[in-house]
Design a protein around this motif. Structure first.
Motif, mmCIF file in Angstrom:
data_model
loop_
_atom_site.group_PDB
_atom_site.id
_atom_site.type_symbol
_atom_site.label_atom_id
_atom_site.label_comp_id
_atom_site.label_asym_id
_atom_site.label_seq_id
_atom_site.Cartn_x
_atom_site.Cartn_y
_atom_site.Cartn_z
ATOM 1 N N VAL A 184 -82.677 30.433 -16.168
ATOM 2 C CA VAL A 184 -83.699 29.954 -15.244
ATOM 3 C C VAL A 184 -85.051 30.058 -15.950
ATOM 4 C CG1 VAL A 184 -84.894 30.448 -13.069
ATOM 5 C CG2 VAL A 184 -82.394 30.629 -13.201
ATOM 6 N N GLU A 185 -85.886 29.029 -15.803
ATOM 7 C CA GLU A 185 -87.203 29.014 -16.427
ATOM 8 C C GLU A 185 -88.278 28.842 -15.366
ATOM 9 O OE1 GLU A 185 -87.221 25.905 -19.306
ATOM 10 O OE2 GLU A 185 -85.566 26.729 -20.472
ATOM 11 N N ALA A 186 -89.357 29.613 -15.493
ATOM 12 C CA ALA A 186 -90.437 29.541 -14.510
ATOM 13 C C ALA A 186 -91.783 29.672 -15.202
ATOM 14 C CB ALA A 186 -90.280 30.644 -13.469
ATOM 15 N N SER A 187 -92.793 29.060 -14.589
ATOM 16 C CA SER A 187 -94.166 29.219 -15.068
ATOM 17 C C SER A 187 -95.045 29.612 -13.890
ATOM 18 C CB SER A 187 -94.681 27.916 -15.694
ATOM 19 O OG SER A 187 -94.773 26.887 -14.725
ATOM 20 N N ASN A 188 -96.120 30.352 -14.180
ATOM 21 C CA ASN A 188 -97.022 30.843 -13.128
ATOM 22 C C ASN A 188 -96.224 31.458 -11.984
ATOM 23 O OD1 ASN A 188 -99.313 29.894 -14.542
ATOM 24 N ND2 ASN A 188 -99.011 27.846 -13.701
ATOM 25 N N LEU A 189 -95.368 32.393 -12.348
ATOM 26 C CA LEU A 189 -94.441 33.015 -11.403
ATOM 27 C C LEU A 189 -95.062 34.265 -10.787
ATOM 28 C CD1 LEU A 189 -91.475 33.261 -10.268
ATOM 29 C CD2 LEU A 189 -90.972 34.637 -12.302
ATOM 30 N N TYR A 190 -94.983 34.359 -9.436
ATOM 31 C CA TYR A 190 -95.438 35.551 -8.715
ATOM 32 C C TYR A 190 -94.319 36.027 -7.796
ATOM 33 C CZ TYR A 190 -100.320 34.825 -10.133
ATOM 34 O OH TYR A 190 -101.479 34.684 -10.851
ATOM 35 N N LEU A 191 -94.037 37.326 -7.839
ATOM 36 C CA LEU A 191 -92.993 37.941 -7.021
ATOM 37 C C LEU A 191 -93.616 39.008 -6.126
ATOM 38 C CD1 LEU A 191 -90.512 38.580 -9.989
ATOM 39 C CD2 LEU A 191 -90.507 36.603 -8.455
ATOM 40 N N ASP A 192 -93.441 38.876 -4.811
ATOM 41 C CA ASP A 192 -93.917 39.890 -3.863
ATOM 42 C C ASP A 192 -92.771 40.854 -3.590
ATOM 43 O OD1 ASP A 192 -96.068 38.228 -3.880
ATOM 44 O OD2 ASP A 192 -96.230 38.013 -1.715
ATOM 45 N N VAL A 193 -92.774 41.978 -4.286
ATOM 46 C CA VAL A 193 -91.620 42.875 -4.335
ATOM 47 C C VAL A 193 -91.859 44.129 -3.497
ATOM 48 C CG1 VAL A 193 -90.173 44.254 -5.879
ATOM 49 C CG2 VAL A 193 -91.039 42.030 -6.642
ATOM 50 N N SER A 194 -90.830 44.529 -2.748
ATOM 51 C CA SER A 194 -90.911 45.769 -1.982
ATOM 52 C C SER A 194 -90.091 46.885 -2.626
ATOM 53 C CB SER A 194 -90.412 45.546 -0.547
ATOM 54 O OG SER A 194 -89.062 45.118 -0.549
ATOM 55 N N GLU A 195 -89.138 46.518 -3.480
ATOM 56 C CA GLU A 195 -88.290 47.521 -4.139
ATOM 57 C C GLU A 195 -87.732 46.926 -5.420
ATOM 58 O OE1 GLU A 195 -84.093 49.629 -3.010
ATOM 59 O OE2 GLU A 195 -85.637 49.641 -1.466
ATOM 60 N N LEU A 196 -87.716 47.707 -6.498
ATOM 61 C CA LEU A 196 -87.235 47.211 -7.788
ATOM 62 C C LEU A 196 -86.522 48.309 -8.558
ATOM 63 C CD1 LEU A 196 -87.156 45.140 -10.184
ATOM 64 C CD2 LEU A 196 -89.383 46.065 -10.871
ATOM 65 N N LYS A 197 -85.370 47.956 -9.114
ATOM 66 C CA LYS A 197 -84.650 48.833 -10.037
ATOM 67 C C LYS A 197 -84.340 48.017 -11.299
ATOM 68 C CE LYS A 197 -82.360 51.637 -6.479
ATOM 69 N NZ LYS A 197 -81.048 52.097 -5.947
ATOM 70 N N ALA A 198 -84.673 48.579 -12.468
ATOM 71 C CA ALA A 198 -84.434 47.878 -13.736
ATOM 72 C C ALA A 198 -84.772 48.810 -14.889
ATOM 73 C CB ALA A 198 -85.283 46.605 -13.824
ATOM 74 N N ASP A 199 -84.324 48.447 -16.078
ATOM 75 C CA ASP A 199 -84.833 49.044 -17.308
ATOM 76 C C ASP A 199 -85.928 48.113 -17.819
ATOM 77 O OD1 ASP A 199 -83.029 51.224 -17.369
ATOM 78 O OD2 ASP A 199 -81.472 49.933 -18.208
ATOM 79 N N ALA A 200 -87.097 48.671 -18.129
ATOM 80 C CA ALA A 200 -88.248 47.835 -18.459
ATOM 81 C C ALA A 200 -88.840 48.198 -19.821
ATOM 82 C CB ALA A 200 -89.315 47.960 -17.385
ATOM 83 N N GLU A 201 -89.281 47.161 -20.533
ATOM 84 C CA GLU A 201 -89.960 47.338 -21.821
ATOM 85 C C GLU A 201 -91.188 46.426 -21.832
ATOM 86 O OE1 GLU A 201 -89.205 46.568 -26.611
ATOM 87 O OE2 GLU A 201 -87.508 46.689 -25.229
#
Length: 214
Positions: A123-140
């Motif tokens: 999936v490809e996106a530009s100018n992407l905004y996510l309104d998140v209430s909860e997140l689990k991930a490994d991040a770098e």
């Protein structure tokens, strides 16, 4: 008669859940990209879940805001969110799900959307905004700045900053990074907007009962 009226309303709400997931994505994306629409709207009273193997983006920003809308019973509500923005992003093996409860004569109905299952066609996106209430991930993160005033997140014109029309304090806490990569993503969100959103290998299914991405 009262039961029939409630049932009709719920069917309409169920139909509206489907629209932003598929048909309206292209129209809203084009409008945002051309600056024709303010990236602000009353959110639905239903959170949705998103799961992905990975999300890799450039020019990452994050800040606090408030999403507002109405519950399925028509009551006003406001929810605190962490807004994550990307100038560009690719997402692999994305699953999105939302459950509409108590549809008359059927019960719970789940909408399941999948895309980007082929690693070569994410999936490809530009100018992407996510309104998140909860997140689990490994991040770098690459070249990250933590503690930036939200109103100063954009390093230069064209970079993501506070999304126009949203309820964010420009002096509030924010962070930014040149790159961000999240793996094993599981998140709950109230809204997603994008200038463009390309869903390769799109599959949409309806399920009786509760069937969520995680």
């Amino acid at each position: 008669m009262e039961s029939v009226a409630r049932g009709g309303t719920r069917w309409k709400r169920f139909a509206l859940v489907m629209v932003p997931s598929v048909a309206a994505t292209a129209a809203i994306g084009i409008g945002l990209a051309q600056g024709a629409l303010a990236a602000s709207f009353s959110i639905s009273g239903q959170e949705f879940k998103v799961k992905a193997d990975s999300l890799a983006g450039t020019n990452f920003v994050q800040y606090g805001s408030v999403a507002s809308g109405k519950t399925l019973d028509g009551k006003d509500f406001a929810a605190p969110v962490a807004v994550s923005g990307f100038k560009s992003a690719t997402i692999t093996n994305m699953c999105q799900s939302v459950v509409t409860p108590e549809v008359p004569f059927i019960g719970n109905v789940s909408l399941e959307l999948r895309a980007g299952t082929d690693p070569k066609k994410p999936v490809e996106a530009s100018n992407l905004y996510l309104d998140v209430s909860e997140l689990k991930a490994d991040a770098e993160f690459g070249n990250i700045d933590i503690g930036v005033a939200a109103g100063s997140l954009a390093k230069k014109d064209g970079d993501p900053g506070i999304q126009p029309g949203t309820k964010a304090n420009p002096y509030g806490f924010g962070q930014r990074a040149d790159t961000a990569k999240l793996t094993g993503v599981e998140q709950k969100a109230w809204a997603t907007t994008a200038g463009t959103f390309k869903l390769s290998g799109l599959s949409l299914k309806l399920h009786k009962g509760v069937k969520e991405c995680f």
